[in-house]
Enzyme design. Structure first.
Site, short mmCIF file in Angstrom:
data_model
loop_
_atom_site.label_atom_id
_atom_site.label_comp_id
_atom_site.label_asym_id
_atom_site.label_seq_id
_atom_site.Cartn_x
_atom_site.Cartn_y
_atom_site.Cartn_z
CG ASN A 178 -1.87 1.10 1.30
OD1 ASN A 178 -1.84 2.00 0.47
ND2 ASN A 178 -2.74 1.07 2.30
NE ARG A 218 -6.34 1.18 0.01
CZ ARG A 218 -6.46 2.28 0.74
NH1 ARG A 218 -5.41 2.76 1.38
NH2 ARG A 218 -7.60 2.89 0.85
CG HIS A 249 -13.16 2.94 3.23
ND1 HIS A 249 -13.94 3.86 3.92
CD2 HIS A 249 -11.88 3.27 3.49
CE1 HIS A 249 -13.15 4.71 4.55
NE2 HIS A 249 -11.89 4.39 4.30
NE ARG A 304 -10.75 12.19 3.94
CZ ARG A 304 -10.62 10.88 3.81
NH1 ARG A 304 -11.69 10.12 3.64
NH2 ARG A 304 -9.43 10.33 3.83
CD GLU A 331 -9.06 -1.49 4.28
OE1 GLU A 331 -8.78 -1.03 5.40
OE2 GLU A 331 -9.25 -0.77 3.29
#
Ligand code: AMP
Length: 413
Positions: free
Chosen positions: A18, A100, A189, A250, A393
């Site tokens: 990643n 990823r 996601h 956010r 993940e």
């Protein structure tokens, strides 16, 4: 006669990478066995104080601080650490490298073996993912240079959401403009939503095709998804990961006119507003903290700003649970995952409070238990199962990567 020598074990390890703009996270896994062999992180790549932290499974972590000039040097440093544990990247047991990749647009609906054309397409998507895709590409190029002979697979954060119907994926925006600039709701996601929705079905002892699940991925970034029979039908993030739930930094949903107002009245530039909404809003903007542990501690002490931040966070979450209940029509399970979802019992309690009319309830005793694995926290009599399902993940990326490579190999043979 002597018995023939046993065949060497089929390669079954996957290195998952990643790659961020100045970081490289990695895990080495055996997805068939569901086993992690090592993991680590290189941070501050390109700075003098780069840091590599490497942890072999079940062993002591090793840390190095010192300049790592670029991703190529970072991956070589990772390879050296893996080598020390007898897990080197030149091992014949390594089957593939899984990457990823944040944005696959509408081009990539599945994990994809990377070739030059795939690289070019990921590059073409940079305008819709300016922060992430360039960094992901750097990771891919670096890994290809190191092991050009090994299959490299891209697993896209957006892929799970490509099953959304147009009614959920489109904004009510002038169609010509939307198409010209590829503006639509992509969702993110996805690897986590895929993994958690499947793991939730397994927890219920049912096939993914049989169950409807609302997945709440509540980490520093947060998103909800509505999954019908294993396929995503709606999700809360949109063109970018800014839309939807209140997150650590956010804002999530707001009236788009807030942006014109800030431009006209606040005389802010597009870049300033981008930073405000992505980095200085959400929980941190409301109360100065983005860690839910700290916010809860302040709420318990009676801090009004932390209370307001928590209440806004929960209110938004409840609205999405209600919306996705309506989208699905029938809900079998509500699954909480990621840092906040897996650990913050007060968030799970508050988000489900008063939803008994929808068949959603949480057992206070079960909710308070701290445990590692997937578990139910709803009373046995509840119509909707409420679950805590740890996301993984990297394991999902490794599983998808391995499945693709194994399928390709079996077609070749
Ligand atoms: P993630 O992005 O999934 O790694 O989640 C990170 C977030 O999880 C942190 O910012 C914290 O807000 C939250 N978190 C982690 N542990 C806990 C905990 N024990 N209680 C509440 N929140 C937690």
């Amino acid at each position: 006669m002597t018995a023939p020598a046993p065949l060497p074990p089929a390669p079954a390890r996957v290195l998952v990478l990643n790659s961020g703009s100045s970081s490289l996270k990695y895990q080495l896994l055996d997805p068939r066995a569901g086993v992690r062999l090592a993991q680590g992180l290189v941070e501050r790549i390109g700075e003098r104080s780069s840091r590599l932290k490497h942890t072999p499974e079940g062993g002591e972590s090793r840390e190095h601080i010192g300049p790592i000039p670029d991703h190529d040097a970072a991956l070589k440093a990772v390879a050296t650490e893996l080598d020390r544990d007898g897990l080197g990247l030149d091992s014949p047991e390594l089957a593939a490298i899984g990457h990823r990749v944040v944005h696959g647009g509408m081009s990539f609906t599945e994990p994809t073996v990377i070739d030059d054309a795939v690289l070019a397409e990921i590059e073409r998507l940079i305008p819709v993912a300016p922060l992430h895709n360039p960094a992901n590409l750097t990771g891919i190029r670096t890994a290809r240079a190191l092991r050009p002979d090994l299959p490299q697979v891209a697993v896209f954060d957006t892929a799970f959401h490509t099953t959304m119907p147009e009614s959920a994926a489109r904004y009510a925006l002038d169609l010509g403009t939307a198409d010209r600039y590829r503006i639509r709701r992509y969702g993110f996601h996805g690897t986590s939503h895929a993994y958690v929705s499947r793991a939730t079905a397994a927890l219920l002892g049912r096939a993914p095709e049989e169950v409807n699940v609302i997945v709440l991925h509540l980490g520093n970034g947060a998103s909800a998804s509505a999954v019908r029979g294993g396929r995503c039908v709606d999700t809360s993030m949109g063109l970018t990961p800014l839309e939807g739930l209140v997150m650590g930094t956010r804002s999530g949903d707001l009236d788009p006119a807030v942006i014109f107002h800030l431009m006209r009245v606040g005389e802010m530039s597009a870049d300033e507003i981008d930073t405000l909404l992505n980095k200085r809003s959400g929980l941190i903007g409301l109360c100065g903290d983005n860690d839910m542990r700290e916010i809860r501690r302040r709420v318990d002490e009676g801090d009004p700003a932390a209370r307001l931040a928590f209440d806004i966070y929960i209110h938004r979450l409840k609205k999405y649970i209600g919306a996705y209940y309506a989208v699905l029509g029938r809900v079998d399970a509500l699954a909480f995952t990621a840092g906040v979802g897996e650990n913050a019992a007060p968030v799970r309690e508050a988000a489900t409070a008063g939803l008994e009319g929808l068949g959603i309830a949480v057992d206070a005793g079960l909710n308070a238990v701290r445990a590692d694995g997937a578990r139910l926290i709803s009373p046995g009599s509840a119509r909707v199962a409420v679950a805590v399902v740890p996301t993984d993940e990297e394991l999902e990326i490794a599983t998808q990567t391995y499945a693709l490579v194994a399928e390709r190999d079996s077609e070749k043979n």
